[in-house]
Write an enzyme that holds these catalytic residues in place. Structure first.
Site, PDB file in Angstrom:
ATOM      1  N   LYS A  98       0.763  -0.686  -0.016  1.00 16.59           N
ATOM      2  CA  LYS A  98       0.468  -0.464   0.038  1.00 16.59           C
ATOM      3  C   LYS A  98       0.676   1.196   0.005  1.00 16.59           C
ATOM      4  CE  LYS A  98      -4.031   2.055   2.713  1.00 16.59           C
ATOM      5  NZ  LYS A  98      -4.938   2.223   3.523  1.00 16.59           N
ATOM      6  N   SER A 173      -9.602   1.985   2.261  1.00 17.14           N
ATOM      7  CA  SER A 173      -8.555   2.963   1.668  1.00 17.14           C
ATOM      8  C   SER A 173      -7.592   2.554   1.212  1.00 17.14           C
ATOM      9  CB  SER A 173      -7.995   3.921   2.220  1.00 17.14           C
ATOM     10  OG  SER A 173      -7.067   3.423   3.330  1.00 17.14           O
ATOM     11  N   SER A 197      -9.866  -0.237   6.492  1.00 14.89           N
ATOM     12  CA  SER A 197      -9.873   0.359   5.234  1.00 14.89           C
ATOM     13  C   SER A 197      -9.481  -1.548   4.763  1.00 14.89           C
ATOM     14  CB  SER A 197      -8.582   1.248   5.235  1.00 14.89           C
ATOM     15  OG  SER A 197      -9.425   2.446   5.135  1.00 14.89           O
TER      16      SER A 197
HETATM   17  N1  GLN Z   1     -13.468   4.676   5.938  1.00 18.99           N
HETATM   18  C1  GLN Z   1     -13.025   5.295   7.236  1.00 18.99           C
HETATM   19  C2  GLN Z   1     -12.445   6.901   6.882  1.00 18.99           C
HETATM   20  O1  GLN Z   1     -12.704   7.440   6.046  1.00 18.99           O
HETATM   21  C3  GLN Z   1     -11.893   4.539   7.313  1.00 18.99           C
HETATM   22  C4  GLN Z   1     -10.516   4.509   6.829  1.00 18.99           C
HETATM   23  C5  GLN Z   1      -9.652   3.621   7.102  1.00 18.99           C
HETATM   24  O2  GLN Z   1      -9.033   3.111   7.904  1.00 18.99           O
HETATM   25  N2  GLN Z   1      -7.901   4.666   6.797  1.00 18.99           N
HETATM   26  O3  GLN Z   1     -11.934   7.506   7.646  1.00 18.99           O
END
Ligand code: GLN
Length: 508
Positions: A98, A173, A197
């Site tokens: 990532k 994400s 995410s």
């Molecule tokens: N969807 C959540 C956010 O927008 C979690 C994102 C994540 O876990 N990095 O913050």
């Protein structure tokens, strides 16, 4: 893809098209065995995956950076390790990273224009660990900007597509990593999970992923979003693969003040344990309206499978579940607004080309470098931390966070493991929620509470919903129960084959 698309560099001492075919669905253990038996070299294996990335990435946009030369140099070094008898698990295996993990000599963008020119001078702790065993970095995966999002649509590099349906989001994400594994552009990948995410994109793309207990995986060199919630973890086809990945990723790091100093463990040690007598807690708050009918059907069928495996189910209650999204959207932006203050156009990252004075330079650099969602979070975070609002929002959210953690402690007195859906719906359409942040935030209804409590959570494929889109089963364990969770997931994967399915159009 047709098999012959792979067979470009003969003469080779094995049937490349046949190997390419099996390779796509091979486990990490099987790939390691091929390498150890010298049926294939890491250079060849890496080359095959790079070819697939080249062919598919233009459609899926899963990778931000691919650097064949760097990957192949690592593969060559891995082959030397294997030849000299120093192979370790994952030596020579290509892993997609990532783009939130700093990777020496590679562009590390975090999905943002702000870091679109940032070549990291050092490796993240996690990357060092992969390097130490001789794993190969196959490329840096696309992601929501600074990991803020649930659909991969906030990336400066454009949205990632879901391999099961190109009109749907892959989740976020870590959507690039999920897509890369689902489309078999990489055998495994890394992700990070602040509110879901790893698990939400794993669910939406039909792969497996685990967010470990907070503190197990080093955050050193993992670009910070909300430090008290962020945790790195693996994404792969199966629980068995996740165990091998976690064995490499987990471990104490003195450079991360929240890293836990614990004896190292083999996360694959319990995979084969029978599940007789396992007590599965089903939170009554999870099985209510909000979950779509197709997801409910698949999750119930999966739980039925567990009963057949000898597990019992008990109803548990997590009464503060409904508070987790509001609490998260105070705490995560608060931490993000502080973490992101370092991007000022001075030290590294984007600097506005024209400005009048220092303040103007800060303002213009940040206005140009950050996207809309990141700016929204910075504004919310600054607001809840400001004098006069701090007690009402930030302190209050911290107190509720404690209550959410206590709910889990009470539930784990009655059960060994908690199960439910990973997401309320299957993958939604690109553009469907991007204009409505609140709708988007609800995607993490079931995942966020574990981050707030610091608990481990995982998602495994559990069938398909309407339109043939994957459904994820969410497994929550107690602190440090990773080996048990992987066992629970593995046993299900021994009697089902959802995790081996791949989109028809992508089979070699
Ligand atoms: N969807 C959540 C956010 O927008 C979690 C994102 C994540 O876990 N990095 O913050």
């Amino acid at each position: 893809m047709r098999p012959h698309d792979f067979g470009i560099h003969p003469p080779l001492f094995y049937d490349l098209s046949r190997l390419a075919n099996t390779m796509l669905n091979s486990s990490l253990k099987q790939l390691s065995a091929l390498l150890a038996a010298k049926k294939i070299s890491s250079v060849e294996l890496t080359g095959e995956f790079l070819k697939r990335v080249k062919a598919l990435n233009p459609d899926y946009n899963a990778f931000i950076t691919v650097d064949e030369k760097m990957s192949l140099a690592q593969a060559q070094a891995a082959d030397a390790m294997i030849a000299s008898g120093q192979a370790r698990p994952l030596t020579g295996i290509p892993i997609a990273q990532k783009d939130i993990f700093c990777t020496k000599g590679w562009l590390t963008t975090c999905g943002s224009k702000m870091l679109s020119n940032f070549v990291s001078p050092y490796d993240a702790g996690v990357i060092e660990r992969f390097n130490a065993v001789g794993a190969v970095n196959i490329g840096k995966t696309n992601m929501d900007e600074f990991a803020m999002g649930s659909s991969n649509e906030t990336s400066f590099y454009g949205p990632v597509k879901n391999p099961w349906d190109i009109t749907a989001v892959p989740g976020g994400s870590s959507g690039g990593s999920a897509c890369a594994v689902a489309a078999r552009m990489a055998p495994a990948a890394t992700g990070t999970d602040t509110g879901g995410s790893i698990r939400q994109p794993a669910a939406l793309c039909g792969i497996s992923g685990i967010k470990p207990t907070y503190g197990l995986v080093s955050r050193y060199g993992m670009i910070a979003f909300a430090s008290s919630l962020d945790q790195g973890g693996p994404m792969a086809k199966s629980a068995e693969d996740l165990a091998l990945m976690l064995n490499v990723m987990a471990g104490f790091d003195t450079r991360d003040s929240t890293s836990l100093q614990r004896a190292s463990e083999d996360y694959a040690r319990d995979l084969a344990k029978p599940l007789q007598g396992l007590r599965i807690g089903l939170p009554k708050e999870y099985f209510v309206e909000g979950m779509s009918a197709d997801v409910a059907r698949a999750v119930e069928a999966a739980i039925g499978e567990y009963r057949k495996l000898g597990a019992e189910t008990v109803e548990v209650s997590l009464p503060n579940t409904k508070l987790s999204i509001p609490v998260y959207y105070v705490l995560a932006p608060a931490e993000a607004s502080s973490n992101l203050s370092r991007f000022d156009g001075v030290r590294y990252g984007h600097r506005a080309p024209e400005y009048i004075d220092l303040n103007d330079m800060y303002q213009k650099s940040r206005a140009q470098g950050f996207g809309a969602e990141v700016k929204r979070r910075i504004l919310i975070g600054t607001y809840v931390l400001s004098h006069g609002y701090y007690d009402a929002y930030y302190i209050q959210a911290q107190k509720l966070r404690r209550l959410i953690a206590q709910d889990f402690a009470a539930a784990f007195a009655q059960c060994d493991i908690i199960m439910g859906p990973t997401t309320p719906t299957t993958a939604f359409a690109l553009g469907e929620k991007s204009g409505n942040p609140v709708q988007m935030y609800l995607s993490d209804t079931y995942t966020i509470a574990t981050n707030l409590a610091g608990l481990p959570g995982m998602s495994i494929p559990a069938g398909f919903g309407d339109n043939n889109r994957p459904v994820g089963l969410h497994i929550i364990g107690n602190y440090f129960a990773e080996a048990q969770m992987l066992n629970v997931a593995h046993q299900y994967q021994q009697v089902t084959d959802w995790h081996m399915r791949m989109p028809d159009k992508l089979t070699a």
